[in-house]
Write a protein that holds these residues in place. Sequence first.
Motif, PDB file in Angstrom:
ATOM      1  N   CYS A 145      40.906  40.057  29.117  1.00  0.00           N
ATOM      2  CA  CYS A 145      41.954  40.543  30.025  1.00  0.00           C
ATOM      3  C   CYS A 145      42.018  42.066  29.980  1.00  0.00           C
ATOM      4  CB  CYS A 145      43.304  39.941  29.635  1.00  0.00           C
ATOM      5  SG  CYS A 145      43.524  38.243  30.171  1.00  0.00           S
ATOM      6  N   ARG A 146      41.124  42.701  30.701  1.00  0.00           N
ATOM      7  CA  ARG A 146      41.051  44.157  30.711  1.00  0.00           C
ATOM      8  C   ARG A 146      41.299  44.676  32.121  1.00  0.00           C
ATOM      9  NH1 ARG A 146      42.387  45.521  26.437  1.00  0.00           N
ATOM     10  NH2 ARG A 146      41.370  47.559  26.567  1.00  0.00           N
ATOM     11  N   SER A 147      41.241  45.974  32.273  1.00  0.00           N
ATOM     12  CA  SER A 147      41.493  46.592  33.578  1.00  0.00           C
ATOM     13  C   SER A 147      40.410  46.235  34.587  1.00  0.00           C
ATOM     14  CB  SER A 147      41.575  48.122  33.426  1.00  0.00           C
ATOM     15  OG  SER A 147      40.373  48.633  32.855  1.00  0.00           O
ATOM     16  N   SER A 148      39.224  45.912  34.099  1.00  0.00           N
ATOM     17  CA  SER A 148      38.099  45.536  34.967  1.00  0.00           C
ATOM     18  C   SER A 148      37.112  44.726  34.138  1.00  0.00           C
ATOM     19  CB  SER A 148      37.400  46.775  35.533  1.00  0.00           C
ATOM     20  OG  SER A 148      36.804  47.534  34.481  1.00  0.00           O
ATOM     21  N   THR A 149      36.174  44.103  34.793  1.00  0.00           N
ATOM     22  CA  THR A 149      35.182  43.317  34.053  1.00  0.00           C
ATOM     23  C   THR A 149      34.300  44.209  33.175  1.00  0.00           C
ATOM     24  OG1 THR A 149      33.696  43.419  35.964  1.00  0.00           O
ATOM     25  CG2 THR A 149      35.113  41.472  35.767  1.00  0.00           C
ATOM     26  N   CYS A 208      46.667  41.022  32.782  1.00  0.00           N
ATOM     27  CA  CYS A 208      45.281  40.533  32.862  1.00  0.00           C
ATOM     28  C   CYS A 208      44.642  40.821  34.223  1.00  0.00           C
ATOM     29  CB  CYS A 208      45.227  39.029  32.581  1.00  0.00           C
ATOM     30  SG  CYS A 208      43.560  38.402  32.221  1.00  0.00           S
ATOM     31  N   PRO A 209      44.552  42.102  34.611  1.00  0.00           N
ATOM     32  CA  PRO A 209      44.023  42.429  35.943  1.00  0.00           C
ATOM     33  C   PRO A 209      42.611  41.936  36.211  1.00  0.00           C
ATOM     34  CG  PRO A 209      44.609  44.426  34.703  1.00  0.00           C
ATOM     35  CD  PRO A 209      44.910  43.259  33.825  1.00  0.00           C
ATOM     36  N   SER A 210      41.778  41.844  35.181  1.00  0.00           N
ATOM     37  CA  SER A 210      40.404  41.400  35.410  1.00  0.00           C
ATOM     38  C   SER A 210      40.361  39.997  36.007  1.00  0.00           C
ATOM     39  CB  SER A 210      39.605  41.442  34.108  1.00  0.00           C
ATOM     40  OG  SER A 210      40.237  40.659  33.107  1.00  0.00           O
ATOM     41  N   MET A 211      41.319  39.144  35.638  1.00  0.00           N
ATOM     42  CA  MET A 211      41.372  37.785  36.172  1.00  0.00           C
ATOM     43  C   MET A 211      42.491  37.611  37.198  1.00  0.00           C
ATOM     44  SD  MET A 211      40.400  34.610  36.417  1.00  0.00           S
ATOM     45  CE  MET A 211      39.272  34.207  35.073  1.00  0.00           C
ATOM     46  N   LEU A 212      43.676  38.164  36.932  1.00  0.00           N
ATOM     47  CA  LEU A 212      44.853  37.865  37.747  1.00  0.00           C
ATOM     48  C   LEU A 212      45.143  38.890  38.835  1.00  0.00           C
ATOM     49  CD1 LEU A 212      47.246  36.673  34.881  1.00  0.00           C
ATOM     50  CD2 LEU A 212      45.615  35.330  36.242  1.00  0.00           C
ATOM     51  N   GLY A 213      44.417  39.991  38.842  1.00  0.00           N
ATOM     52  CA  GLY A 213      44.612  40.986  39.894  1.00  0.00           C
ATOM     53  C   GLY A 213      44.250  40.432  41.265  1.00  0.00           C
ATOM     54  N   ASP A 214      44.997  40.849  42.321  1.00  0.00           N
ATOM     55  CA  ASP A 214      44.756  40.364  43.692  1.00  0.00           C
ATOM     56  C   ASP A 214      44.666  38.835  43.697  1.00  0.00           C
ATOM     57  OD1 ASP A 214      44.637  42.990  44.718  1.00  0.00           O
ATOM     58  OD2 ASP A 214      42.533  43.138  44.111  1.00  0.00           O
ATOM     59  N   ALA A 215      45.725  38.218  43.217  1.00  0.00           N
ATOM     60  CA  ALA A 215      45.711  36.772  42.971  1.00  0.00           C
ATOM     61  C   ALA A 215      45.390  35.946  44.202  1.00  0.00           C
ATOM     62  CB  ALA A 215      47.056  36.335  42.389  1.00  0.00           C
ATOM     63  N   ASP A 216      45.751  36.446  45.391  1.00  0.00           N
ATOM     64  CA  ASP A 216      45.515  35.666  46.606  1.00  0.00           C
ATOM     65  C   ASP A 216      44.145  35.928  47.225  1.00  0.00           C
ATOM     66  OD1 ASP A 216      47.886  34.205  46.681  1.00  0.00           O
ATOM     67  OD2 ASP A 216      48.991  35.883  47.559  1.00  0.00           O
ATOM     68  N   ASP A 219      37.874  36.365  48.581  1.00  0.00           N
ATOM     69  CA  ASP A 219      36.600  36.859  49.092  1.00  0.00           C
ATOM     70  C   ASP A 219      35.545  36.795  47.997  1.00  0.00           C
ATOM     71  OD1 ASP A 219      36.486  39.849  47.801  1.00  0.00           O
ATOM     72  OD2 ASP A 219      38.550  39.290  48.346  1.00  0.00           O
ATOM     73  N   ALA A 220      34.306  37.073  48.381  1.00  0.00           N
ATOM     74  CA  ALA A 220      33.184  36.932  47.452  1.00  0.00           C
ATOM     75  C   ALA A 220      33.342  37.830  46.227  1.00  0.00           C
ATOM     76  CB  ALA A 220      31.876  37.243  48.171  1.00  0.00           C
ATOM     77  N   ALA A 221      33.828  39.034  46.430  1.00  0.00           N
ATOM     78  CA  ALA A 221      33.967  39.972  45.311  1.00  0.00           C
ATOM     79  C   ALA A 221      35.003  39.485  44.307  1.00  0.00           C
ATOM     80  CB  ALA A 221      34.341  41.354  45.834  1.00  0.00           C
ATOM     81  N   ALA A 222      36.131  38.973  44.815  1.00  0.00           N
ATOM     82  CA  ALA A 222      37.180  38.473  43.927  1.00  0.00           C
ATOM     83  C   ALA A 222      36.707  37.238  43.175  1.00  0.00           C
ATOM     84  CB  ALA A 222      38.436  38.150  44.742  1.00  0.00           C
ATOM     85  N   ASN A 223      36.021  36.365  43.859  1.00  0.00           N
ATOM     86  CA  ASN A 223      35.513  35.162  43.200  1.00  0.00           C
ATOM     87  C   ASN A 223      34.478  35.508  42.126  1.00  0.00           C
ATOM     88  OD1 ASN A 223      37.108  33.450  44.740  1.00  0.00           O
ATOM     89  ND2 ASN A 223      35.541  33.182  46.336  1.00  0.00           N
ATOM     90  N   GLU A 224      33.638  36.479  42.433  1.00  0.00           N
ATOM     91  CA  GLU A 224      32.633  36.893  41.453  1.00  0.00           C
ATOM     92  C   GLU A 224      33.300  37.533  40.234  1.00  0.00           C
ATOM     93  OE1 GLU A 224      28.647  39.734  41.087  1.00  0.00           O
ATOM     94  OE2 GLU A 224      29.764  39.617  42.981  1.00  0.00           O
ATOM     95  N   ARG A 225      34.335  38.332  40.477  1.00  0.00           N
ATOM     96  CA  ARG A 225      35.057  38.974  39.372  1.00  0.00           C
ATOM     97  C   ARG A 225      35.660  37.923  38.444  1.00  0.00           C
ATOM     98  NH1 ARG A 225      40.437  39.802  39.626  1.00  0.00           N
ATOM     99  NH2 ARG A 225      40.427  39.889  41.913  1.00  0.00           N
ATOM    100  N   ARG A 226      36.312  36.937  39.013  1.00  0.00           N
ATOM    101  CA  ARG A 226      36.937  35.896  38.179  1.00  0.00           C
ATOM    102  C   ARG A 226      35.882  35.075  37.443  1.00  0.00           C
ATOM    103  NH1 ARG A 226      39.857  34.901  43.244  1.00  0.00           N
ATOM    104  NH2 ARG A 226      41.614  36.366  43.262  1.00  0.00           N
ATOM    105  N   ALA A 227      34.780  34.788  38.124  1.00  0.00           N
ATOM    106  CA  ALA A 227      33.714  34.022  37.483  1.00  0.00           C
ATOM    107  C   ALA A 227      33.120  34.799  36.304  1.00  0.00           C
ATOM    108  CB  ALA A 227      32.628  33.685  38.492  1.00  0.00           C
ATOM    109  N   THR A 228      33.045  36.113  36.447  1.00  0.00           N
ATOM    110  CA  THR A 228      32.523  36.953  35.370  1.00  0.00           C
ATOM    111  C   THR A 228      33.439  36.909  34.153  1.00  0.00           C
ATOM    112  OG1 THR A 228      31.455  38.445  36.959  1.00  0.00           O
ATOM    113  CG2 THR A 228      31.832  39.297  34.739  1.00  0.00           C
TER     114      THR A 228
END
Length: 296
Positions: A145-149, A208-216, A219-228
Amino acid sequence: MRNTGQRLRTMTAVLTAAVVGLSGCTVVGGDTPDEAGLGRHRKAAPKVVWDAGPASIAAVGDSITRGFNTCLVLSDCPEVSWATGSSAEVNSLAVRLLGSARVATHSWNYAESGTMMTDLPAQMERAAARGPELVTVMTGANDACRSSTSAMTPVDDFRADFQNALRTLRKALPKTQVYVASIPNLMRLWSEGRTNPLGKQVWKLGICPSMLGDADALDAAANERRATVQQRVEDYNAVLAEVCGADDRCRYDGGAVYEYRFGTAQLSHWDWFHPSTDGQARLAEIAYRKVTGNKP
Protein backbone atom coordinates in the motif's frame (compact mmCIF):
# COMPACT_ATOMS: atom_id res chain seq x y z
CA MET A 1 49.77 -76.66 -12.22
CA ARG A 2 51.97 -75.07 -9.57
CA ASN A 3 51.40 -71.67 -11.21
CA THR A 4 47.66 -72.31 -11.27
CA GLY A 5 47.64 -73.28 -7.59
CA GLN A 6 49.66 -70.21 -6.69
CA ARG A 7 47.24 -67.96 -8.57
CA LEU A 8 44.28 -69.54 -6.72
CA ARG A 9 45.95 -68.98 -3.37
CA THR A 10 46.65 -65.36 -4.28
CA MET A 11 43.05 -64.74 -5.39
CA THR A 12 41.74 -66.36 -2.19
CA ALA A 13 43.91 -64.07 -0.06
CA VAL A 14 42.72 -60.96 -1.95
CA LEU A 15 39.06 -61.92 -1.65
CA THR A 16 39.44 -62.66 2.06
CA ALA A 17 41.01 -59.24 2.65
CA ALA A 18 38.20 -57.57 0.70
CA VAL A 19 35.50 -59.32 2.75
CA VAL A 20 37.21 -58.36 6.02
CA GLY A 21 37.52 -54.76 4.82
CA LEU A 22 33.87 -54.53 3.83
CA SER A 23 32.72 -55.82 7.19
CA GLY A 24 34.11 -52.67 8.81
CA CYS A 25 32.49 -50.21 6.42
CA THR A 26 29.43 -48.10 7.21
CA VAL A 27 26.51 -49.01 4.98
CA VAL A 28 25.14 -46.03 3.08
CA GLY A 29 21.95 -44.82 4.70
CA GLY A 30 22.57 -46.68 7.96
CA ASP A 31 23.31 -45.40 11.45
CA THR A 32 26.66 -43.73 12.04
CA PRO A 33 29.03 -45.31 14.61
CA ASP A 34 30.16 -43.12 17.46
CA GLU A 35 33.55 -41.43 17.38
CA ALA A 36 35.14 -44.08 19.64
CA GLY A 37 34.19 -46.78 17.12
CA LEU A 38 32.74 -49.01 19.82
CA GLY A 39 29.78 -50.13 17.77
CA ARG A 40 27.24 -47.84 19.42
CA HIS A 41 25.22 -45.58 17.11
CA ARG A 42 24.13 -41.98 17.58
CA LYS A 43 20.39 -41.53 17.48
CA ALA A 44 18.89 -39.06 15.01
CA ALA A 45 17.92 -35.69 16.47
CA PRO A 46 14.37 -35.80 17.86
CA LYS A 47 11.69 -34.21 15.71
CA VAL A 48 10.60 -30.77 16.87
CA VAL A 49 7.14 -31.03 18.43
CA TRP A 50 4.88 -28.00 18.10
CA ASP A 51 3.39 -26.84 21.41
CA ALA A 52 -0.27 -26.00 20.86
CA GLY A 53 -0.56 -24.45 24.32
CA PRO A 54 2.12 -21.77 24.77
CA ALA A 55 2.10 -20.02 28.15
CA SER A 56 2.92 -16.52 26.86
CA ILE A 57 2.47 -14.54 23.62
CA ALA A 58 4.03 -11.47 22.03
CA ALA A 59 2.65 -9.83 18.89
CA VAL A 60 4.54 -7.87 16.25
CA GLY A 61 3.31 -6.27 13.05
CA ASP A 62 1.36 -3.27 11.82
CA SER A 63 -1.90 -1.40 12.42
CA ILE A 64 -4.10 -4.47 12.00
CA THR A 65 -2.58 -6.03 15.12
CA ARG A 66 -2.90 -2.68 16.94
CA GLY A 67 -6.64 -2.54 16.23
CA PHE A 68 -6.27 0.81 14.46
CA ASN A 69 -9.56 2.54 13.51
CA THR A 70 -11.56 -0.25 15.12
CA CYS A 71 -12.89 1.53 18.22
CA LEU A 72 -12.25 5.22 17.49
CA VAL A 73 -11.20 7.12 14.39
CA LEU A 74 -7.45 7.51 13.88
CA SER A 75 -6.70 5.63 17.10
CA ASP A 76 -5.15 2.34 18.07
CA CYS A 77 -7.38 -0.01 20.05
CA PRO A 78 -5.15 -2.89 21.20
CA GLU A 79 -7.88 -4.33 23.41
CA VAL A 80 -9.58 -5.62 20.24
CA SER A 81 -6.39 -6.97 18.67
CA TRP A 82 -6.86 -10.42 17.17
CA ALA A 83 -3.54 -11.47 18.72
CA THR A 84 -3.42 -10.13 22.27
CA GLY A 85 -6.66 -8.22 22.86
CA SER A 86 -8.79 -8.62 25.97
CA SER A 87 -12.17 -7.90 24.34
CA ALA A 88 -14.79 -10.59 24.85
CA GLU A 89 -16.23 -9.69 21.43
CA VAL A 90 -12.99 -10.62 19.69
CA ASN A 91 -11.93 -13.59 21.83
CA SER A 92 -8.34 -13.08 20.78
CA LEU A 93 -5.69 -15.73 20.31
CA ALA A 94 -4.24 -14.79 23.71
CA VAL A 95 -7.61 -15.17 25.43
CA ARG A 96 -8.17 -18.55 23.79
CA LEU A 97 -4.72 -19.89 24.67
CA LEU A 98 -4.01 -18.24 28.03
CA GLY A 99 -7.42 -17.49 29.49
CA SER A 100 -8.71 -13.95 30.01
CA ALA A 101 -7.21 -13.67 33.50
CA ARG A 102 -3.63 -14.08 32.17
CA VAL A 103 -3.78 -11.88 29.08
CA ALA A 104 -2.63 -8.76 30.93
CA THR A 105 0.38 -10.48 32.47
CA HIS A 106 1.41 -13.01 29.82
CA SER A 107 0.85 -11.25 26.48
CA TRP A 108 2.46 -8.19 24.92
CA ASN A 109 1.69 -6.19 21.79
CA TYR A 110 4.70 -4.63 20.05
CA ALA A 111 2.99 -3.98 16.72
CA GLU A 112 3.02 -0.39 15.44
CA SER A 113 0.60 1.33 13.09
CA GLY A 114 2.11 2.38 9.78
CA THR A 115 5.10 0.05 9.89
CA MET A 116 6.46 -2.17 7.14
CA MET A 117 8.58 -5.30 6.99
CA THR A 118 11.76 -3.25 7.41
CA ASP A 119 10.56 -2.34 10.91
CA LEU A 120 9.99 -5.94 11.98
CA PRO A 121 13.51 -6.77 13.24
CA ALA A 122 13.37 -3.95 15.81
CA GLN A 123 9.91 -5.05 16.94
CA MET A 124 11.11 -8.63 17.20
CA GLU A 125 14.02 -7.56 19.38
CA ARG A 126 11.66 -5.84 21.82
CA ALA A 127 9.33 -8.82 21.84
CA ALA A 128 12.19 -11.25 22.46
CA ALA A 129 13.17 -9.34 25.60
CA ARG A 130 9.94 -10.63 27.17
CA GLY A 131 10.85 -14.24 26.52
CA PRO A 132 7.49 -15.27 25.01
CA GLU A 133 6.78 -18.88 24.06
CA LEU A 134 4.90 -17.74 20.94
CA VAL A 135 5.34 -14.69 18.70
CA THR A 136 2.64 -13.73 16.20
CA VAL A 137 3.53 -11.87 13.01
CA MET A 138 1.20 -9.97 10.72
CA THR A 139 2.80 -7.36 8.50
CA GLY A 140 3.37 -6.55 4.83
CA ALA A 141 0.20 -4.76 3.73
CA ASN A 142 1.92 -1.38 4.04
CA ASP A 143 4.75 -2.62 1.82
CA ALA A 144 2.21 -2.95 -0.99
CA CYS A 145 0.00 0.00 0.00
CA ARG A 146 2.24 2.76 -1.29
CA SER A 147 1.78 5.97 -3.25
CA SER A 148 2.37 4.05 -6.50
CA THR A 149 3.30 0.58 -7.65
CA SER A 150 6.90 1.67 -8.19
CA ALA A 151 7.14 2.63 -4.51
CA MET A 152 6.25 -0.86 -3.27
CA THR A 153 8.94 -2.72 -1.34
CA PRO A 154 11.01 -4.95 -3.65
CA VAL A 155 10.44 -8.64 -2.98
CA ASP A 156 14.13 -9.28 -2.28
CA ASP A 157 14.20 -6.52 0.34
CA PHE A 158 11.02 -7.89 1.89
CA ARG A 159 12.64 -11.33 2.14
CA ALA A 160 15.88 -9.99 3.62
CA ASP A 161 14.04 -8.02 6.30
CA PHE A 162 11.87 -10.98 7.26
CA GLN A 163 14.89 -13.27 7.48
CA ASN A 164 16.63 -10.67 9.61
CA ALA A 165 13.63 -10.50 11.94
CA LEU A 166 13.62 -14.27 12.46
CA ARG A 167 17.39 -14.30 13.00
CA THR A 168 16.96 -11.60 15.64
CA LEU A 169 14.43 -13.75 17.46
CA ARG A 170 16.42 -16.96 17.12
CA LYS A 171 19.56 -15.33 18.48
CA ALA A 172 17.72 -14.55 21.72
CA LEU A 173 15.12 -17.34 21.82
CA PRO A 174 16.06 -20.43 19.79
CA LYS A 175 12.99 -22.40 20.87
CA THR A 176 10.23 -19.76 20.75
CA GLN A 177 7.44 -20.60 18.29
CA VAL A 178 6.28 -18.20 15.59
CA TYR A 179 2.89 -17.89 13.91
CA VAL A 180 2.92 -15.92 10.65
CA ALA A 181 -0.34 -14.64 9.17
CA SER A 182 -0.59 -14.03 5.43
CA ILE A 183 -1.23 -10.55 4.06
CA PRO A 184 -4.94 -9.91 3.37
CA ASN A 185 -6.32 -9.85 -0.16
CA LEU A 186 -6.13 -6.18 -1.14
CA MET A 187 -7.98 -6.75 -4.39
CA ARG A 188 -10.95 -8.09 -2.45
CA LEU A 189 -10.67 -5.09 -0.13
CA TRP A 190 -11.09 -2.79 -3.13
CA SER A 191 -13.93 -4.89 -4.54
CA GLU A 192 -15.88 -4.95 -1.26
CA GLY A 193 -15.16 -1.43 0.00
CA ARG A 194 -15.95 0.36 -3.24
CA THR A 195 -19.61 -0.60 -2.85
CA ASN A 196 -19.88 2.01 -0.09
CA PRO A 197 -19.92 5.67 -1.22
CA LEU A 198 -18.56 6.86 2.14
CA GLY A 199 -15.74 4.36 1.97
CA LYS A 200 -14.64 5.62 -1.41
CA GLN A 201 -14.59 9.19 -0.14
CA VAL A 202 -12.41 8.18 2.81
CA TRP A 203 -10.03 6.33 0.51
CA LYS A 204 -9.42 9.60 -1.33
CA LEU A 205 -7.63 10.86 1.78
CA GLY A 206 -4.73 8.62 0.80
CA ILE A 207 -5.52 5.15 2.09
CA CYS A 208 -3.55 2.54 0.11
CA PRO A 209 -3.45 4.61 -3.11
CA SER A 210 -1.64 1.91 -5.08
CA MET A 211 -4.74 -0.30 -4.82
CA LEU A 212 -7.61 1.94 -3.67
CA GLY A 213 -6.87 5.13 -5.58
CA ASP A 214 -9.46 6.05 -8.28
CA ALA A 215 -11.70 3.32 -6.92
CA ASP A 216 -14.29 3.64 -9.70
CA ALA A 217 -11.77 3.60 -12.55
CA LEU A 218 -12.01 0.45 -14.63
CA ASP A 219 -9.78 1.39 -17.56
CA ALA A 220 -6.81 -0.72 -18.62
CA ALA A 221 -4.29 1.34 -16.66
CA ALA A 222 -6.26 1.11 -13.41
CA ASN A 223 -6.81 -2.61 -13.82
CA GLU A 224 -3.13 -3.15 -14.53
CA ARG A 225 -2.16 -1.10 -11.47
CA ARG A 226 -4.38 -3.16 -9.17
CA ALA A 227 -3.19 -6.41 -10.71
CA THR A 228 0.41 -5.34 -10.08
CA VAL A 229 -0.32 -4.68 -6.42
CA GLN A 230 -2.16 -7.97 -6.09
CA GLN A 231 0.75 -9.87 -7.61
CA ARG A 232 3.15 -8.19 -5.20
CA VAL A 233 1.00 -9.25 -2.25
CA GLU A 234 1.05 -12.81 -3.53
CA ASP A 235 4.83 -12.61 -3.94
CA TYR A 236 5.16 -11.35 -0.37
CA ASN A 237 3.02 -14.21 0.90
CA ALA A 238 5.20 -16.67 -0.98
CA VAL A 239 8.22 -15.21 0.83
CA LEU A 240 6.48 -15.57 4.20
CA ALA A 241 5.74 -19.21 3.42
CA GLU A 242 9.28 -19.92 2.20
CA VAL A 243 11.20 -18.24 5.03
CA CYS A 244 8.88 -19.49 7.75
CA GLY A 245 8.94 -22.98 6.25
CA ALA A 246 12.70 -23.13 6.71
CA ASP A 247 12.29 -22.72 10.48
CA ASP A 248 11.14 -25.81 12.41
CA ARG A 249 9.39 -23.66 15.00
CA CYS A 250 7.57 -21.34 12.60
CA ARG A 251 4.05 -21.84 11.22
CA TYR A 252 2.69 -19.91 8.26
CA ASP A 253 -1.10 -19.83 8.03
CA GLY A 254 -1.04 -21.44 4.59
CA GLY A 255 -2.66 -18.35 3.05
CA ALA A 256 -5.76 -18.56 5.27
CA VAL A 257 -6.00 -14.81 5.94
CA TYR A 258 -5.39 -13.99 2.28
CA GLU A 259 -8.06 -16.44 1.17
CA TYR A 260 -10.68 -15.42 3.76
CA ARG A 261 -13.70 -14.00 1.94
CA PHE A 262 -14.43 -11.03 4.17
CA GLY A 263 -17.26 -8.58 3.51
CA THR A 264 -18.08 -5.05 4.63
CA ALA A 265 -19.11 -6.33 8.08
CA GLN A 266 -15.46 -7.22 8.67
CA LEU A 267 -14.21 -3.73 7.69
CA SER A 268 -13.89 -0.67 9.91
CA HIS A 269 -16.60 1.85 9.12
CA TRP A 270 -14.12 4.61 9.87
CA ASP A 271 -11.94 3.86 6.85
CA TRP A 272 -13.25 0.70 5.11
CA PHE A 273 -9.72 -0.63 5.19
CA HIS A 274 -8.79 -1.92 8.65
CA PRO A 275 -10.70 -4.78 10.29
CA SER A 276 -13.78 -4.05 12.34
CA THR A 277 -14.30 -5.76 15.68
CA ASP A 278 -15.92 -8.60 13.79
CA GLY A 279 -12.99 -8.69 11.38
CA GLN A 280 -10.57 -8.92 14.30
CA ALA A 281 -12.60 -11.83 15.69
CA ARG A 282 -12.34 -13.66 12.36
CA LEU A 283 -8.55 -13.19 12.38
CA ALA A 284 -8.43 -14.59 15.92
CA GLU A 285 -10.41 -17.64 14.82
CA ILE A 286 -8.04 -18.32 11.95
CA ALA A 287 -4.96 -17.90 14.15
CA TYR A 288 -6.28 -20.19 16.87
CA ARG A 289 -7.15 -22.86 14.33
CA LYS A 290 -3.68 -22.72 12.80
CA VAL A 291 -1.75 -22.57 16.07
CA THR A 292 -3.60 -25.48 17.67
CA GLY A 293 -4.21 -27.64 14.61
CA ASN A 294 -2.02 -29.81 12.45
CA LYS A 295 0.71 -27.96 10.61
CA PRO A 296 -0.59 -26.74 7.22
